[in-house]
Scaffold this motif. Structure first.
Motif, PDB file in Angstrom:
ATOM      1  N   UNK A   1       0.851  -1.188   0.000  1.00 17.01           N
ATOM      2  CA  UNK A   1       0.000   0.000   0.000  1.00 17.01           C
ATOM      3  C   UNK A   1       0.886   1.236   0.000  1.00 17.01           C
ATOM      4  N   UNK A   2       0.664   2.129  -0.932  1.00 19.24           N
ATOM      5  CA  UNK A   2       1.433   3.378  -0.948  1.00 19.24           C
ATOM      6  C   UNK A   2       1.208   4.206   0.318  1.00 19.24           C
ATOM      7  N   UNK A   3       2.232   4.940   0.691  1.00 17.18           N
ATOM      8  CA  UNK A   3       2.174   5.826   1.847  1.00 17.18           C
ATOM      9  C   UNK A   3       1.748   7.210   1.349  1.00 17.18           C
ATOM     10  N   UNK A  11      -6.720  14.972   3.762  1.00 17.22           N
ATOM     11  CA  UNK A  11      -7.940  14.827   2.964  1.00 17.22           C
ATOM     12  C   UNK A  11      -7.641  14.125   1.631  1.00 17.22           C
ATOM     13  N   UNK A  12      -6.598  14.579   0.949  1.00 20.71           N
ATOM     14  CA  UNK A  12      -6.213  13.936  -0.317  1.00 20.71           C
ATOM     15  C   UNK A  12      -5.883  12.468  -0.095  1.00 20.71           C
ATOM     16  N   UNK A  13      -5.161  12.188   0.970  1.00 23.09           N
ATOM     17  CA  UNK A  13      -4.770  10.809   1.279  1.00 23.09           C
ATOM     18  C   UNK A  13      -5.992   9.917   1.482  1.00 23.09           C
ATOM     19  N   UNK A  14      -7.009  10.451   2.158  1.00 22.58           N
ATOM     20  CA  UNK A  14      -8.233   9.674   2.386  1.00 22.58           C
ATOM     21  C   UNK A  14      -8.877   9.293   1.062  1.00 22.58           C
ATOM     22  N   UNK A  15      -8.999  10.252   0.156  1.00 23.29           N
ATOM     23  CA  UNK A  15      -9.614   9.975  -1.149  1.00 23.29           C
ATOM     24  C   UNK A  15      -8.766   9.001  -1.964  1.00 23.29           C
ATOM     25  N   UNK A  16      -7.454   9.175  -1.919  1.00 22.78           N
ATOM     26  CA  UNK A  16      -6.561   8.312  -2.697  1.00 22.78           C
ATOM     27  C   UNK A  16      -6.537   6.885  -2.149  1.00 22.78           C
ATOM     28  N   UNK A  17      -6.486   6.749  -0.838  1.00 18.76           N
ATOM     29  CA  UNK A  17      -6.518   5.401  -0.239  1.00 18.76           C
ATOM     30  C   UNK A  17      -7.808   4.691  -0.617  1.00 18.76           C
ATOM     31  N   UNK A  18      -8.910   5.424  -0.569  1.00 16.78           N
ATOM     32  CA  UNK A  18     -10.211   4.856  -0.900  1.00 16.78           C
ATOM     33  C   UNK A  18     -10.223   4.331  -2.337  1.00 16.78           C
ATOM     34  N   UNK A  19      -9.750   5.136  -3.268  1.00 16.53           N
ATOM     35  CA  UNK A  19      -9.706   4.714  -4.675  1.00 16.53           C
ATOM     36  C   UNK A  19      -8.745   3.540  -4.852  1.00 16.53           C
ATOM     37  N   UNK A  20      -7.591   3.607  -4.197  1.00 21.63           N
ATOM     38  CA  UNK A  20      -6.605   2.528  -4.289  1.00 21.63           C
ATOM     39  C   UNK A  20      -7.202   1.215  -3.784  1.00 21.63           C
ATOM     40  N   UNK A  21      -7.867   1.267  -2.640  1.00 19.63           N
ATOM     41  CA  UNK A  21      -8.493   0.066  -2.076  1.00 19.63           C
ATOM     42  C   UNK A  21      -9.575  -0.479  -3.001  1.00 19.63           C
ATOM     43  N   UNK A  22     -10.358   0.412  -3.613  1.00 19.44           N
ATOM     44  CA  UNK A  22     -11.427  -0.017  -4.507  1.00 19.44           C
ATOM     45  C   UNK A  22     -10.869  -0.697  -5.759  1.00 19.44           C
ATOM     46  N   UNK A  23      -9.827  -0.123  -6.329  1.00 16.16           N
ATOM     47  CA  UNK A  23      -9.216  -0.724  -7.526  1.00 16.16           C
ATOM     48  C   UNK A  23      -8.618  -2.084  -7.177  1.00 16.16           C
ATOM     49  N   UNK A  24      -7.993  -2.173  -6.021  1.00 20.90           N
ATOM     50  CA  UNK A  24      -7.417  -3.444  -5.563  1.00 20.90           C
ATOM     51  C   UNK A  24      -8.518  -4.481  -5.342  1.00 20.90           C
ATOM     52  N   UNK A  25      -9.607  -4.078  -4.670  1.00 24.56           N
ATOM     53  CA  UNK A  25     -10.716  -5.003  -4.402  1.00 24.56           C
ATOM     54  C   UNK A  25     -11.341  -5.521  -5.696  1.00 24.56           C
ATOM     55  N   UNK A  68      -9.218  14.123 -10.546  1.00 20.95           N
ATOM     56  CA  UNK A  68      -7.849  14.217 -10.015  1.00 20.95           C
ATOM     57  C   UNK A  68      -7.447  12.912  -9.347  1.00 20.95           C
ATOM     58  N   UNK A  69      -8.344  12.358  -8.522  1.00 22.33           N
ATOM     59  CA  UNK A  69      -8.048  11.110  -7.818  1.00 22.33           C
ATOM     60  C   UNK A  69      -7.761   9.988  -8.805  1.00 22.33           C
ATOM     61  N   UNK A  70      -8.593   9.872  -9.818  1.00 19.99           N
ATOM     62  CA  UNK A  70      -8.407   8.783 -10.781  1.00 19.99           C
ATOM     63  C   UNK A  70      -7.158   8.997 -11.640  1.00 19.99           C
TER      64      UNK A  70
END
Length: 137
Positions: A1-3, A11-25, A68-70
């Protein structure tokens, strides 16, 4: 998982982690590597629907924040986390340097309004303090 916190705001980290987790799932990282839409915001690809359904904070996004997130996810997929992080850090350092340089060259840290209107980032006018005559005062 990226740091994400190492280069982004909380705030940016929250959105990015969420997208990262979704793509992984959804197991769609290979697809992200090959997919390059003109706009994520207006794309109706079924894989994006899958990702969006897995995102916990999907309703927190504006169109711009989603795009931006994507784009960040696309970059991570295509060049890897380490290179992405290095590029973001480098760009932010460059932006800070430009801001600092602008402040050093411009009285009170801001360019004359006439110069800003003409697209110049730095300098001041001859009328308002000397240096660069280019204004309409």
């Amino acid at each position: 998982m990226p740091d994400f916190e190492s280069i982004y705001t909380a705030y940016e980290s929250t959105l990015l982690k969420d997208a990262h987790d979704a793509i992984t799932a959804c197991d769609l990282w290979d697809w992200m590597r090959s997919y390059t839409p003109d706009s994520f915001m207006y794309s109706n690809h079924p894989n994006l629907d899958q990702i969006n359904k897995k995102m916990k904070y999907m309703n927190e996004h504006s169109g711009a924040s989603y795009g931006w997130t994507m784009r960040q996810m696309e970059s991570i997929a295509k060049i890897g986390w380490d290179e992405h992080r290095n590029r973001v850090r480098s760009k932010r350092a460059e932006d800070k340097l430009h801001t600092w340089a602008d402040q050093q060259r411009t009285p009170k840290g801001r360019a004359c309004g006439c110069r800003v209107a003409r697209g110049y980032r730095t300098g001041w006018c001859g009328v308002a303090g000397g240096g660069v005559p280019a204004c309409d005062h």
